[in-house]
Write a protein that holds these residues in place. Structure first.
Motif, PDB file in Angstrom:
ATOM      1  N   GLY A 114      45.318  48.951 112.661  1.00  0.00           N
ATOM      2  CA  GLY A 114      46.174  49.343 111.534  1.00  0.00           C
ATOM      3  C   GLY A 114      45.483  50.272 110.566  1.00  0.00           C
ATOM      4  O   GLY A 114      45.662  50.182 109.348  1.00  0.00           O
ATOM      5  N   LEU A 115      44.689  51.211 111.102  1.00  0.00           N
ATOM      6  CA  LEU A 115      43.887  52.101 110.270  1.00  0.00           C
ATOM      7  C   LEU A 115      44.317  53.566 110.330  1.00  0.00           C
ATOM      8  O   LEU A 115      43.688  54.411 109.704  1.00  0.00           O
ATOM      9  N   THR A 116      45.361  53.857 111.056  1.00  0.00           N
ATOM     10  CA  THR A 116      45.749  55.248 111.270  1.00  0.00           C
ATOM     11  C   THR A 116      45.979  56.000 109.957  1.00  0.00           C
ATOM     12  O   THR A 116      45.537  57.148 109.791  1.00  0.00           O
ATOM     13  N   GLU A 117      46.616  55.353 109.007  1.00  0.00           N
ATOM     14  CA  GLU A 117      46.945  56.032 107.751  1.00  0.00           C
ATOM     15  C   GLU A 117      45.742  56.235 106.838  1.00  0.00           C
ATOM     16  O   GLU A 117      45.806  57.039 105.897  1.00  0.00           O
ATOM     17  N   VAL A 118      44.642  55.516 107.091  1.00  0.00           N
ATOM     18  CA  VAL A 118      43.454  55.657 106.236  1.00  0.00           C
ATOM     19  C   VAL A 118      42.270  56.221 107.023  1.00  0.00           C
ATOM     20  O   VAL A 118      41.124  56.118 106.596  1.00  0.00           O
ATOM     21  N   GLY A 119      42.543  56.851 108.152  1.00  0.00           N
ATOM     22  CA  GLY A 119      41.479  57.355 109.014  1.00  0.00           C
ATOM     23  C   GLY A 119      40.544  58.343 108.332  1.00  0.00           C
ATOM     24  O   GLY A 119      39.350  58.387 108.636  1.00  0.00           O
ATOM     25  N   ASN A 120      41.050  59.123 107.406  1.00  0.00           N
ATOM     26  CA  ASN A 120      40.230  60.139 106.731  1.00  0.00           C
ATOM     27  C   ASN A 120      39.636  59.660 105.402  1.00  0.00           C
ATOM     28  O   ASN A 120      38.993  60.426 104.698  1.00  0.00           O
TER      29      ASN A 120
END
Length: 228
Positions: free
Chosen positions: A115-121
């Motif tokens: 569940g990290l796709t939105e905070v990858g950067n």
């Protein structure tokens, strides 16, 4: 292959942490090590990872020595201790972890799984406590382990994040050993519960058997209150 503790004892100096502990984790099961803080759960996980050596007894992981299972990439671990590099992004950390394995998941799969796709950067020092736990989970899953150790994995997660976390773990169908002081977590997600108190196994069984044990009533009440 089973993971087995055979009459294991361990001490920190003159302070005993585990005394004559024995149990087995069959392949494919999710097993909870349930106990209050300081009961010996983290020490048990450290011994199964080969990070510590028993003073007495024997620890077998996936049919062999713990350090061999870890070296072969068959074991993943999410521990309470250990920080994340502050100047690195989530993607950097997860990608580095996966590159350590020959047999590995794709970066996209790991970010989706945790569940990290939105905070990858995002830089790791800008993450919430629950998000940092999810990064540690992605790192633990990077090599497609056969056996997963989770030490108090949902600390700092809210109810919704906990539920999503466990959905991801259970969907993998792997053998899982997790340490927790949340009775409701052990009840909801474990096939079997091993209750540890002051370094000894005091009960073992299904969640239903553990909750129905009158001898554990006071201890379970304490764990219920801790988990709120």
């Amino acid at each position: 292959m089973e993971t087995v503790f055979e009459r294991v004892s361990f001490s920190y100096g003159r302070t005993p942490a585990l005394t004559e502990v024995s149990f087995a984790v069959p392949e494919g099961q999710t097993v909870a090590l349930l106990g209050s803080n300081g009961a010996g759960k983290s020490t048990t996980v450290d011994l199964m990872l080969g990070l510590r050596k028993p003073a007495k007894g024997k620890v077998t992981v996936l049919g062999g020595r713990p350090e061999d299972a870890v070296a072969k990439g068959r074991v993943g671990a999410m521990l309470q201790t250990g920080g994340l590099p502050a100047d690195a992004t989530v993607t950097d950390v997860v990608d580095l972890a996966r590159r350590l394995y020959g047999k590995r998941r794709s970066l996209k799969e790991l970010l989706d799984l945790a569940g990290l796709t939105e905070v990858g950067n995002r830089k790791t020092d800008a993450l919430s406590g629950g998000q940092k736990q999810r990064v540690r989970f992605a790192v633990a899953m990077a090599g497609q382990p056969d056996l997963l150790f989770l030490d108090e994995p949902t600390v700092a997660m809210d109810f919704r994040a906990r539920r999503q976390f466990w959905q991801a773990v259970k969907a993998q169908g792997k053998t899982v050993v997790f340490a927790t002081h949340y009775l409701d977590e052990a009840d909801a997600y474990a096939d079997r519960v091993i209750v540890i108190d002051r370094g000894r196994v005091v009960a073992e069984g299904t969640p239903e058997q553990i909750k129905g044990d009158a001898n554990l009533e006071d201890a379970l009440l304490e764990l219920t209150e801790e988990g709120r």
